[in-house]
Design an enzyme around this catalytic site. Sequence first.
Site, PDB file in Angstrom:
ATOM      1  N   ALA B  16      10.519  15.993  36.865  1.00 29.09           N
ATOM      2  CA  ALA B  16       9.235  16.382  37.654  1.00 29.09           C
ATOM      3  C   ALA B  16       8.382  17.737  37.067  1.00 29.09           C
ATOM      4  O   ALA B  16       9.205  18.520  36.198  1.00 29.09           O
ATOM      5  CB  ALA B  16       9.861  16.669  39.085  1.00 29.09           C
ATOM      6  N   ASP B 127      23.995  16.339  40.319  1.00 26.67           N
ATOM      7  CA  ASP B 127      23.522  17.029  39.040  1.00 26.67           C
ATOM      8  C   ASP B 127      24.036  18.525  39.054  1.00 26.67           C
ATOM      9  O   ASP B 127      23.245  19.587  38.969  1.00 26.67           O
ATOM     10  CB  ASP B 127      22.252  16.965  38.983  1.00 26.67           C
ATOM     11  CG  ASP B 127      21.428  17.251  37.617  1.00 26.67           C
ATOM     12  OD1 ASP B 127      22.157  17.695  36.658  1.00 26.67           O
ATOM     13  OD2 ASP B 127      20.242  17.400  37.455  1.00 26.67           O
TER      14      ASP B 127
END
Lengths: 338, 221
Positions: B16, B127
């Site tokens: 992103a 993550d």
Amino acid sequence: MKEPEEAYCLGIESTADDFGVGISTFQGEILANISDAYIPEEGGIHPREAARHHAEVADKVLSEALTKANINPKTLRVISFAQGPGLGPCLRTGATVARALASYLDVPLVGVNHSVAHIEIGKLKTCTRDPVALYVSGGNTLVAAFECGRYRIFGETLDIALGNCLDVFAREAGLRHRQGLPLGAALEQLATKGEKLVSLPYTVKGMDLSLSGLLTAAVTLLQKGKHKVEDLCYSLQENAFSMVAEVTERALAHTEKKELLLTGGVAANKRLQTMLKSIAEEHNARFNVVPHEFATDNGAMIAWTGVLSYTHGLVTPVEESFVKLRWRVDKVDVPWLK
Amino acid sequence: MAEVNSRQLLKKGAEASLSRAERYGRQVVIKARLPKKYRPAELDTSIRSYRTVHEPQLMNEAKKAGVATPTIFLVDVKNTAVTMEFIEGKQVKQLLNYLSPSEQRELCVRVGELIGKLHAHGLIHGDLTTSNMIVNGEGKIFLIDFGLGEKNMELEAKGVDLHLMKRALQSTHYNLAEECFENVMKGYTAVVGKEEAEKVTEKIKEIEKRGRYITKRQEET
């Protein structure tokens, strides 16, 4: 450094189904790269059978390589061999040949890490210096980049390798290994005829990925027979490659390196190449693919990495030349890189 | 809206792009998941929308578990963009190598406590890297980037989550990795309890052995 006379390294590769011998000059010119593959009647690689194959073809491949390079074996300066990672019986066969050769010629022996060799041959052949490397093959799937003395792993599979995933599916789909057309290539051909994207699991976990669930799901759908085989091949490739691409892009963004190198047997896949090229462009990185001849397992990469190791003071005494089945790339010092 | 023009690109990540802007007098971050040309449009859209919807939900849940995350202001599913609070601070990745050994220990233990709180509430971050943890001016740690997270109580998911933390330490803080992870596990144990922590530790070992080339497996066979 000026060599008094031309120096050569002979490298032996035998980690899995290929027995390969390569000869490289100390400047990185590949004079010979000969290999002979064990092709099972059915199923995957049987380690014992593969090792038997290697032992049978070793002298033939060796003499072919020496003839091709057109050098006297007495002029060899160093013998290198793939010390791991790989299949035990196969590795031991190659190591035995290497030890015998080194002691007969009375030259040093150098054990080389197979994964590092895949990266180094890719760099040599594409003039890449400091890339993020994606190494994808039947036994390995990892994203590595050099950082502080070693290649660090920035992403890898948590279970099976990409090539393994594609091969198993191909066999389930009834595809056969033919001379000159590996299973993965047969699958790739079918996939180009696929049109419909079938929904399959997409499993990226942080910087790693998992392929076993994807394979199971694809095989289950295949057995149900509701989808065209072409569509399943296409969908399997798209999903698996997108996952690999995503973790590669993460490593590229994280390390901010300006080169991306695709290496290993699955590097030959055109669709995978296209995806990675797109990622490299996005991050202003130069994209390189290892040439086809050096993509699959080969002796030349072992010879060249042998040169790099030997010229940087690494030798492997015979008593330390035992094979290392699970030798991770981040456990190997690479003193030729700064 | 004049505000819209004042976006300033902070970082173009892999997944992103992050821009900073001002909305109604607040400093915000707009996290936009941009289309990826390399994957088929169908797959791309489904991945991006899924993560856009789930990330804010998990961040909200994390708050309930007692883990600080940026407050969500707007979820724009159509444009796969999330507007959230801007956290002024430094990433743990930037800090870790420059701290004294005792400060390192303390920070890692606190990170472990946060992971423990998430797991105790059935939340998996997905993550865990030192880039995804921000320490603000008051020393409070915020966790970000829940895009790969999920709600899951299973031991397997917890094990993978921590295994990824360990892997991230190894690739980014190779000299400190072992000690840092030990301290993370200390903090984790303090929150989830000794029994649960031992189970998770066993699971991590099992997950590591599944990897293609782990020497431990060889030694045992």
